[in-house]
Design a protein around this motif. Structure first.
Motif, short mmCIF file in Angstrom:
data_model
loop_
_atom_site.label_atom_id
_atom_site.label_comp_id
_atom_site.label_asym_id
_atom_site.label_seq_id
_atom_site.Cartn_x
_atom_site.Cartn_y
_atom_site.Cartn_z
N MET A 13 -5.95 -5.85 10.68
CA MET A 13 -4.95 -5.50 9.63
C MET A 13 -3.37 -5.05 10.22
SD MET A 13 -6.85 -2.35 7.91
CE MET A 13 -7.76 -2.08 9.11
N ARG A 14 -2.18 -4.47 9.40
CA ARG A 14 -1.38 -3.95 9.92
C ARG A 14 -0.46 -3.62 8.45
NH1 ARG A 14 2.35 -8.57 12.17
NH2 ARG A 14 4.23 -7.40 11.81
N LEU A 15 0.50 -2.58 8.59
CA LEU A 15 1.23 -2.13 7.57
C LEU A 15 2.42 -1.77 7.89
CD1 LEU A 15 -1.07 1.08 6.30
CD2 LEU A 15 -0.40 -1.19 5.36
N ASP A 16 3.22 -2.83 7.78
CA ASP A 16 4.50 -2.79 8.10
C ASP A 16 5.58 -1.95 7.18
OD1 ASP A 16 3.97 -4.65 9.50
OD2 ASP A 16 4.02 -6.34 8.08
N ILE A 17 6.25 -1.04 8.12
CA ILE A 17 7.67 -0.36 7.27
C ILE A 17 9.04 -0.90 7.69
CG2 ILE A 17 8.64 2.15 7.80
CD1 ILE A 17 6.44 3.10 9.20
N GLY A 18 8.74 -1.60 6.72
CA GLY A 18 10.54 -2.19 6.71
C GLY A 18 10.60 -3.77 8.06
N ASP A 62 4.71 15.59 19.85
CA ASP A 62 4.90 16.70 20.17
C ASP A 62 6.15 16.66 20.28
OD1 ASP A 62 2.23 16.47 21.79
OD2 ASP A 62 2.52 14.89 22.84
N HIS A 63 6.89 15.32 19.47
CA HIS A 63 8.03 15.97 20.02
C HIS A 63 8.69 15.14 18.13
CE1 HIS A 63 9.02 16.84 23.43
NE2 HIS A 63 7.82 15.88 24.15
N PRO A 64 8.67 15.83 16.87
CA PRO A 64 9.25 15.45 16.03
C PRO A 64 10.41 15.00 15.92
CG PRO A 64 8.46 17.69 15.68
CD PRO A 64 7.68 17.59 17.26
N GLU A 65 11.01 15.98 15.86
CA GLU A 65 12.85 15.73 16.41
C GLU A 65 13.09 14.85 16.47
OE1 GLU A 65 11.90 17.60 20.30
OE2 GLU A 65 11.55 17.72 17.67
N VAL A 66 12.94 14.05 17.20
CA VAL A 66 12.75 12.96 17.97
C VAL A 66 12.76 11.39 17.08
CG1 VAL A 66 12.80 11.18 19.98
CG2 VAL A 66 12.32 13.35 20.15
N LEU A 83 0.68 -1.69 -0.01
CA LEU A 83 0.03 -0.14 -0.26
C LEU A 83 1.16 1.20 -0.27
CD1 LEU A 83 -2.86 0.53 0.08
CD2 LEU A 83 -2.64 0.64 2.65
N PRO A 84 0.73 2.19 -1.13
CA PRO A 84 1.88 3.53 -0.93
C PRO A 84 1.07 4.16 -0.41
CG PRO A 84 0.37 2.97 -3.14
CD PRO A 84 0.19 1.96 -2.68
N VAL A 85 2.53 4.55 0.86
CA VAL A 85 1.20 5.92 1.55
C VAL A 85 2.95 6.77 1.53
CG1 VAL A 85 1.18 6.57 4.09
CG2 VAL A 85 0.28 4.47 2.96
N ALA A 86 2.27 7.97 1.35
CA ALA A 86 3.74 8.98 1.54
C ALA A 86 4.72 8.96 0.07
CB ALA A 86 4.00 10.06 2.62
N GLY A 87 4.68 8.23 -0.52
CA GLY A 87 5.79 8.01 -1.76
C GLY A 87 6.69 6.00 -0.99
N PHE A 117 12.61 7.81 11.00
CA PHE A 117 11.59 7.92 10.16
C PHE A 117 11.90 9.29 9.46
CE2 PHE A 117 10.42 5.31 13.85
CZ PHE A 117 10.19 4.16 13.64
N ASP A 118 10.50 8.86 8.31
CA ASP A 118 10.22 10.37 7.53
C ASP A 118 9.02 11.07 8.04
OD1 ASP A 118 9.96 12.11 5.66
OD2 ASP A 118 9.57 10.72 3.98
N PRO A 119 9.39 12.55 7.96
CA PRO A 119 7.82 12.95 8.97
C PRO A 119 7.42 12.63 7.82
CG PRO A 119 10.20 14.24 8.80
CD PRO A 119 10.43 13.46 7.99
N ALA A 120 7.51 13.16 6.80
CA ALA A 120 5.80 12.81 5.39
C ALA A 120 4.89 11.22 5.75
CB ALA A 120 6.25 13.43 4.74
N LEU A 121 5.78 10.74 5.84
CA LEU A 121 5.44 9.68 5.99
C LEU A 121 4.83 9.51 7.45
CD1 LEU A 121 5.00 5.75 5.81
CD2 LEU A 121 6.95 5.82 7.09
N LEU A 122 5.57 9.72 8.49
CA LEU A 122 4.53 9.73 10.07
C LEU A 122 3.09 10.56 9.76
CD1 LEU A 122 7.44 10.34 12.42
CD2 LEU A 122 5.77 8.67 11.77
N ASP A 123 3.53 12.16 8.48
CA ASP A 123 2.34 12.36 8.37
C ASP A 123 0.38 11.79 8.21
OD1 ASP A 123 0.64 15.17 8.75
OD2 ASP A 123 0.67 15.04 6.07
N GLY A 124 1.56 10.80 6.79
CA GLY A 124 0.10 9.42 6.25
C GLY A 124 -0.08 9.07 6.45
N LEU A 125 0.89 8.31 7.78
CA LEU A 125 -0.22 8.03 8.60
C LEU A 125 -1.47 8.50 9.61
CD1 LEU A 125 3.27 5.34 9.01
CD2 LEU A 125 1.27 4.54 7.83
#
Length: 435
Positions: free
Chosen positions: A274-279, A365-369, A244-248, A375-383
């Protein structure tokens, strides 16, 4: 005797040269007697002496028959007769029916008549089947005419009686909500025809038994979009596997759907697991429960626990330390001394605590962590935008049978998952078709 012809001895005499060769013929005798007067020829002519020529012989008429050569001998005539007997005689052809008795001829006539009646009945049957198929195609809005098979023989007597024993209909590729039904087949029995043989207005069906096939190939094309495949698992479960493509990013999708009846005329799916595996870094489970969200895998949590720099970055954020369940005194000792950090991260309990942290909440709260964890911030936003209802809707398998006319009944009997797809048994009765 006359001398033979100088060219050939066997050539036939010429009738026109014969009078010229006659020395004394009847014409000269007649002229001589006429000149001498009456009584001149009263005396008979003197007989010819032996050995004299034929000039004094009596005249005989010439033979004008055409001769073909020498006269056939007796041996030749016998051989000709034997050849004539050996030559096959042409027999007169007789009709094969001439020797049959009258009863046999009557039986043959009856059989020929029956054959013509049977051909006429089959022609009427094919015409009725083709007409019914065209009407079903127009009424149901199908892309192709269905297959209609009317059972029973003869057909014409059934129509005259106003009833049909059995009619089988097979409809390919029927649109049903979000999916297409690969094949719908039904057999109707006890059909009463409304109208005459030439003006059929409709029919009433006493009983109906059919089957609906929802093919996995169609589900893969319509729901999976060539990236997710559906396979049967057990009697009532369907597995979905793919990407499933999510944020590229192409995330591995795993889901299990349980097929069940939804009322008397529909089927629905209950999607679970149901689950999506990020590698091998993290797993996303859509939902709002504590176990759902974005979590590190066991392997990635163990790797993070062994990296002192990343552990200190996590413990330095009070909200993260609070989510990990580490007391403040233990946090201060781990950040001040590597020995205390090794004691804190060396146990399997700490890796388990890392796996329980919902990284989606932490990213808010802490995207820099999370960026430091890879983790790609765009991927986190798409999820975060990919909710459970949205995923369930994309994997939902279901349809509903049309509502029967008033007084009729149409219901599902059985739903079963097989190798090629989902098969649904349908039963009904008291159905009206046409006007």
């Amino acid at each position: 005797m006359r001398t033979p012809h100088p060219i050939t001895a066997h050539s036939p005499p010429d009738p026109y040269e014969e009078p010229a060769r006659l020395d004394e013929g009847p014409l000269e005798d007649f002229l001589r007697s006429a000149s001498e007067g009456p009584g001149a020829d009263t005396a008979p002519p003197a007989p010819a002496a032996d050995g004299e020529s034929g000039a004094e012989e009596l005249w005989t008429p010439p033979d004008h028959r055409r001769r073909t050569g020498r006269r056939r001998s007796g041996r030749d005539r016998g051989a000709g007769r034997r050849a004539e007997r050996r030559r096959p005689r042409r027999k007169r052809r007789r009709s094969p029916l001439a020797a049959l008795p009258l009863a046999a001829k009557a039986v043959i006539a009856v059989l020929v008549l029956a054959a013509f009646l049977a051909l006429g009945d089959r022609w009427a049957l094919m015409y009725a089947q083709r007409t019914a198929a065209d009407r079903l195609r127009d009424q149901m809005g199908l892309s192709a005419a269905p297959e209609v098979d009317i059972d029973g023989f003869p057909f014409v007597t059934q129509v005259l009686d106003g009833r049909l024993d059995s009619v089988s209909v097979t409809v390919p590729d029927v649109a049903a909500d979000r999916v297409s039904l690969a094949r719908v087949s039904a057999t109707a029995t006890g059909i009463r025809i409304d109208g005459g043989p030439t003006s059929v207005r409709g029919a009433r069906i006493a009983g109906l038994d059919g089957e609906v096939l929802l093919s996995f190939d169609d589900l893969n094309r319509e729901l999976g979009a060539s990236q997710v495949t559906f396979t049967g698992h057990g009697r009532d479960q369907v597995r979905a596997r793919g990407t499933l493509p999510v944020a590229g990013h192409d995330l591995r999708l795993r889901a299990d759907a349980r097929i069940r009846r939804d009322g008397p005329r529909g089927i629905s799916t209950e999607v679970g697991g149901m689950r999506l595996d990020i590698g091998d870094l993290a797993t996303f489970r859509p939902g709002t429960r504590r176990s759902e969200g974005l979590h590190l895998t066991r392997g990635s949590a163990a790797r993070v626990a062994k990296e002192k720099r990343r552990v200190k970055e996590l413990l330095s954020v009070p909200s993260v330390a609070e989510r990990l369940g580490v007391p403040d005194t233990a946090v201060r000792e781990a950040l001040r001394d590597d020995t205390g950090l090794a004691e804190l991260t060396g146990s399997q309990r700490f890796a388990g605590r890392l796996m329980k942290v919902n990284l989606i909440d932490l990213a808010a709260d802490h995207p820099e962590v999370l960026r430091r964890l890879g983790f790609d911030p765009a991927l986190l936003d798409g999820l975060s935008r990919l909710t459970r209802p949205a995923l369930v809707d994309r994997l939902s398998i279901g349809f509903r049978l049309p509502k029967p006319p008033e007084g009729g009944e149409l219901r599902l009997r059985d739903v079963r998952v097989q190798k090629d797809g989902i098969r649904v048994r349908v039963a009904g009765g008291g159905l009206a078709v046409g006007k």
